[in-house]
Structures are given as C-alpha cells and as structure tokens.
Design an enzyme around this catalytic site. Structure first.
Site, PDB file in Angstrom:
ATOM      1  N   ARG A 182     -60.721 -69.120  -7.271  1.00 50.09           N
ATOM      2  CA  ARG A 182     -60.054 -69.067  -8.552  1.00 50.09           C
ATOM      3  C   ARG A 182     -59.703 -70.303  -9.383  1.00 50.09           C
ATOM      4  O   ARG A 182     -59.754 -70.366 -10.568  1.00 50.09           O
ATOM      5  CB  ARG A 182     -58.782 -68.471  -7.946  1.00 50.09           C
ATOM      6  CG  ARG A 182     -58.821 -66.920  -7.466  1.00 50.09           C
ATOM      7  CD  ARG A 182     -57.477 -66.397  -7.148  1.00 50.09           C
ATOM      8  NE  ARG A 182     -57.758 -65.096  -7.039  1.00 50.09           N
ATOM      9  CZ  ARG A 182     -56.763 -64.043  -6.449  1.00 50.09           C
ATOM     10  NH1 ARG A 182     -55.567 -64.619  -6.350  1.00 50.09           N
ATOM     11  NH2 ARG A 182     -56.722 -62.774  -6.465  1.00 50.09           N
TER      12      ARG A 182
ATOM     13  N   LYS B 249     -54.085 -52.496   1.980  1.00 49.25           N
ATOM     14  CA  LYS B 249     -53.176 -52.235   1.100  1.00 49.25           C
ATOM     15  C   LYS B 249     -53.162 -50.703   0.651  1.00 49.25           C
ATOM     16  O   LYS B 249     -53.552 -50.397  -0.406  1.00 49.25           O
ATOM     17  CB  LYS B 249     -52.832 -53.036  -0.419  1.00 49.25           C
ATOM     18  CG  LYS B 249     -52.738 -54.642   0.279  1.00 49.25           C
ATOM     19  CD  LYS B 249     -52.562 -55.176  -1.155  1.00 49.25           C
ATOM     20  CE  LYS B 249     -52.783 -56.599  -1.007  1.00 49.25           C
ATOM     21  NZ  LYS B 249     -53.348 -57.468  -2.327  1.00 49.25           N
TER      22      LYS B 249
ATOM     23  N   GLY C 214     -59.134 -60.173  -3.754  1.00 50.73           N
ATOM     24  CA  GLY C 214     -59.130 -61.370  -3.187  1.00 50.73           C
ATOM     25  C   GLY C 214     -59.734 -61.466  -1.892  1.00 50.73           C
ATOM     26  O   GLY C 214     -60.621 -62.415  -1.738  1.00 50.73           O
TER      27      GLY C 214
ATOM     28  N   GLY D 133     -55.165 -56.198  -7.482  1.00 51.54           N
ATOM     29  CA  GLY D 133     -54.355 -55.344  -8.112  1.00 51.54           C
ATOM     30  C   GLY D 133     -54.600 -54.999  -9.752  1.00 51.54           C
ATOM     31  O   GLY D 133     -54.716 -53.799 -10.061  1.00 51.54           O
TER      32      GLY D 133
HETATM   33  P1  ADP Z   1     -58.521 -57.072  -1.163  1.00 51.72           P
HETATM   34  O1  ADP Z   1     -57.934 -58.268  -0.968  1.00 51.72           O
HETATM   35  O2  ADP Z   1     -60.017 -57.297  -1.300  1.00 51.72           O
HETATM   36  O3  ADP Z   1     -57.872 -56.259  -2.402  1.00 51.72           O
HETATM   37  P2  ADP Z   1     -56.761 -56.119   0.745  1.00 51.72           P
HETATM   38  O4  ADP Z   1     -55.779 -57.051   0.525  1.00 51.72           O
HETATM   39  O5  ADP Z   1     -56.309 -54.590   0.542  1.00 51.72           O
HETATM   40  O6  ADP Z   1     -58.048 -56.437   0.104  1.00 51.72           O
HETATM   41  O7  ADP Z   1     -57.146 -55.942   2.436  1.00 51.72           O
HETATM   42  C1  ADP Z   1     -57.821 -57.040   3.195  1.00 51.72           C
HETATM   43  C2  ADP Z   1     -57.377 -57.185   4.488  1.00 51.72           C
HETATM   44  O8  ADP Z   1     -57.566 -55.812   5.127  1.00 51.72           O
HETATM   45  C3  ADP Z   1     -58.116 -57.897   5.467  1.00 51.72           C
HETATM   46  O9  ADP Z   1     -57.364 -58.960   5.871  1.00 51.72           O
HETATM   47  C4  ADP Z   1     -58.709 -57.221   6.713  1.00 51.72           C
HETATM   48  O10 ADP Z   1     -58.354 -58.083   7.653  1.00 51.72           O
HETATM   49  C5  ADP Z   1     -57.704 -56.037   6.484  1.00 51.72           C
HETATM   50  N1  ADP Z   1     -58.267 -54.754   7.144  1.00 51.72           N
HETATM   51  C6  ADP Z   1     -59.443 -54.159   6.841  1.00 51.72           C
HETATM   52  N2  ADP Z   1     -59.844 -53.040   7.471  1.00 51.72           N
HETATM   53  C7  ADP Z   1     -58.510 -53.220   8.560  1.00 51.72           C
HETATM   54  C8  ADP Z   1     -58.426 -52.453   9.822  1.00 51.72           C
HETATM   55  N3  ADP Z   1     -59.088 -51.567  10.081  1.00 51.72           N
HETATM   56  N4  ADP Z   1     -57.468 -52.712  10.524  1.00 51.72           N
HETATM   57  C9  ADP Z   1     -56.495 -53.829  10.087  1.00 51.72           C
HETATM   58  N5  ADP Z   1     -56.726 -54.387   8.956  1.00 51.72           N
HETATM   59  C10 ADP Z   1     -58.053 -54.185   8.262  1.00 51.72           C
HETATM   60 MG    MG Z   2     -55.887 -58.890   0.008  1.00 50.93          MG
END
Ligand code: ADP
Ligand code: MG
Length: 370
Positions: free
Chosen positions: A38, A175, A324, A347
């Site tokens: 970033r 999320k 992220g 988001g």
């Molecule tokens: P991004 O930042 O790409 O938008 P999120 O913040 O929504 O993604 O989610 C990322 C997190 O989701 C990671 O830290 C990952 O460990 C967690 N994650 C993914 N699949 C699972 C799962 N099946 N159970 C628990 N945590 C998960």
């Molecule tokens: Mg995230």
C-alpha cells in the site's frame, strides 16, 4: 454526474503544500510492516506531485485505535519506510487517534487543512467511508483524485458497466455479512459466482449440510437461501465446494465432503473443489476475486487459495483482485504481478461494484475546481 477532477486539474502545484490522503493501513506484526504494497502503491501520485515542485503531506489511518492515541497504531514504521521510498515527504500521525476523523468533525477537518493549499485523495481503501479526511477537504480546497484512485475507479467501474462475458466473481474470506450485501448486486452483472473461504459454510448450511464448528453466521442463512433461489431462477450458478479440508473433532488434519462431522472445522476448500474453481476461472473472460479460499496463513490450509491464485495468473481473462488479505495471499505466492489489477481496497472495491459510487468520489465531484 459531474467529473471527478484529476491531478492535471490542480493547475500549477509548484510551491504548494498538498495534503494527500493515502491508504497506509498496512499489515503489521510486532511493530514491523509485513507487506508494504500500500505504501508503494501511493508512490506514483506522490512522485507526480514532488516532481512538479509540490510539498507533499501524506495522512492515513492505521488499524482501529478508536479515537485515542495508542503507540500500537503509531505511524512510525510507516514513516520510516516512506522516508526510504519518498524522501522529504511528510506523514501526519494516525488520523484515527482523533475521534473527529471517523465522526467527520468539521473542527478536525479545519485542523487537517491548516496551511494546506490543495487536496488529493489516493486512499481508495477508505473512499467508502464518509470520514473527515475523505469528505472534508474537498469542500473548500481545490482537489483531485490521485493516480491510484483514478486507476481503481476506471477498472472497477469498467467491470460493473461493461465486462466481457463470462464474468465470474470469486468470493471468500471471513467478513461474511459485509460481503453478502454485495452478492445481490454482483449477481446482476456476473454470469456465475464461486464461493470459498469461511463464507461458503453459511451457503452450505443454507443447503442443509451440517458444517461442524466451521465459521458461519446463523443470521445470514436465510439470505444465503434467498440468493441460491434467486440465482437458480435467473440461470446463474453459485459454485460451492464439494470437498473441504480442515481439522476433525480431535484436532487432526482431515478432508471432508460437503457434510462436516460434529466438532470438525473447515479451513480450506479441498483439492477437487480447487480444481473445479480453477476450471471456471480458466473459462472466464473477466474475473473479480475477493477473499482467500481458506486460512492461507497456515500452510496446511493454503493450497486452495494457491490453486485459485495460480488460475488467476494463468487465465486469459481480465483479472482483478480486491481485498487486503487476498492481495497478501497473491504476493505470498509471488503472483501479484500476474493479474491485471490488484485493488488496494477490499470493502471499497466491493461497494463500488455494488453501488457504482463512493462517498469519497462524490466529495471530489463537489470540489471547487470540479
Ligand atoms: P480480504 O481481506 O481479502 O477481503 P477477508 O478479510 O474477508 O479477506 O478474510 C481474510 C481472512 O479469512 C484470512 O485471514 C483467512 O485466514 C480467513 N479465512 C478464510 N477462510 C477461512 C475459513 N474457512 N475459516 C476461517 N477463516 C478463514
Ligand atoms: Mg481482510
């Protein structure tokens, strides 16, 4: 919709003090930056301004200090990295140390723009929030979107308004309720949706599968049921995992089908699912990916995310990655340069796809020079 001013619309910047709202909300561990993506992403705009003789003052939030100074969220590490990458550029203290930032307090805006001539927003990752540093300065200062924000807007509105078909959205991460909101809007523009990560368990539960102790949101089951029904009615496919990798009730690594035994936890999509998801990505002409397919930070549960990341790199489709953690996963697999666009906003990218506009963009359109 009036135009969003660009850097060229700032006029002569020589000798001007320019406040640049950046997104330096970098991942940190024990006071160290674990990924400076970033910070590097903001350099084109910073350099554009400094090369033309402007004095650049950057500002960002970092983490969630909730309106109070907290050394854990100080910008010191970011400032040190920025000094290496862009010597002479200033960086204010964490914006969220002041409650006025999130409250969009006019007094805090006044403090921010004291002694400032021009404002540039390059913080795509924060543009979906009507916070002081995002919507305040353009009310009075000549303003512009930075190069990073401009690219984000072009790419994401392009996806929304005229994608090449088949257009596939791949969703995962943790999320869940945040992201379910966008599924409605995505289903209007995509041809199919691929769901992994923790998000898949709420969908699997909605189909009547036992999911053990996997992450899921009970109050979203009805939403998932409705989305499955609506997508089926409109001829769109929601691809869900057929196999799951995780831990059994005794805590041992295990592979399951769609139905998880009592006490089991799903932490990744299984190899069959990863291969099926890859095929969907390979056959697409546009792919938007947000959210890791599993808990990839643990090497035992990284395979699904790695396979999907590799398919993103290999497909001929136009590929966009938002989020992220998704970006961090790509970088971890050294595939971040193999996709067409890595968005700096999670988001924000979802909200722009969903609504076609963001509070930060609206504010720039209202600037005195717009
Ligand atoms: P991004 O930042 O790409 O938008 P999120 O913040 O929504 O993604 O989610 C990322 C997190 O989701 C990671 O830290 C990952 O460990 C967690 N994650 C993914 N699949 C699972 C799962 N099946 N159970 C628990 N945590 C998960
Ligand atoms: Mg995230």
């Amino acid at each position: 919709m009036s135009r969003i001013p660009t850097l060229a619309d700032l006029g002569d910047v020589r000798g001007k003090r320019v406040l640049v709202r950046t997104d330096f909300n970098v991942p940190m561990e024990n006071g160290e930056i674990t990924d400076d993506f970033r910070i590097r992403a903001a350099l084109p705009t910073i350099n554009w301004l400094t090369e033309r003789g402007a004095q650049v003052v950057t500002c960002s939030h970092l983490g969630r200090p909730k309106g109070q100074p907290n050394p854990k969220y100080s910008m010191d590490a970011v400032r040190a990295r920025l000094a290496e990458l862009a010597p002479g550029v200033e960086l204010l203290e964490n914006l969220r140390f002041d409650p006025g930032e999130e409250a969009n307090d006019p007094a805090f805006v006044a403090k921010l723009i004291d002694g400032i001539d021009l404002y540039v927003d390059d913080a795509f990752g924060a543009c979906h929030r009507a916070h002081a540093s995002i919507v305040g300065p353009p009310r009075t200062l000549p303003s512009a979107m930075g190069l990073l924000l401009q690219k984000e807007v072009e790419v994401l509105l392009g996806l929304r308004n005229n994608p090449k078909h088949p257009f596939v959205a791949v969703l995962g991460g943790s999320k869940i309720s945040d992201k379910l909101g966008v599924v409605d809007a995505l289903l209007k523009v995509v041809d199919s949706l691929v769901v992994g990560g923790a998000m898949c368990f709420t969908f699997l539960a909605a189909l009547g599968n036992p999911i053990g102790d996997s992450l899921f949101e009970a109050d979203q089951v009805d939403t998932c049921k409705r989305l499955l029904d609506e997508s089926a009615a409109s001829g769109k496919t929601i691809h869900l995992p057929d196999d799951i990798v995780g831990l059994d009730a005794a805590g041992n690594f295990a592979t399951f089908g769609r139905r998880l035994p009592d006490g089991a936890k799903g932490f990744d999509i299984g190899p069959g699912t990863a291969a099926a998801f890859s095929d969907v990505i390979m056959d697409a002409r546009t792919v938007f990916w947000n959210g890791p397919m599993g808990m990839f930070e643990d090497p035992r549960f990284a395979a699904g995310t790695r396979t999907v990341a590799q398919a993103m790199a290999d497909t001929k489709a136009f590929t966009v990655v938002g989020g992220g953690d998704s970006a961090a996963a790509l970088a971890q697999f050294h595939l971040d340069t193999e996709v067409d666009h890595v968005s700096t906003g999670g988001g924000a990218s979802l909200e722009l796809l969903e609504l076609g506009d963001l509070p930060g963009l609206e504010a720039l359109r209202g600037a005195p020079n717009a």
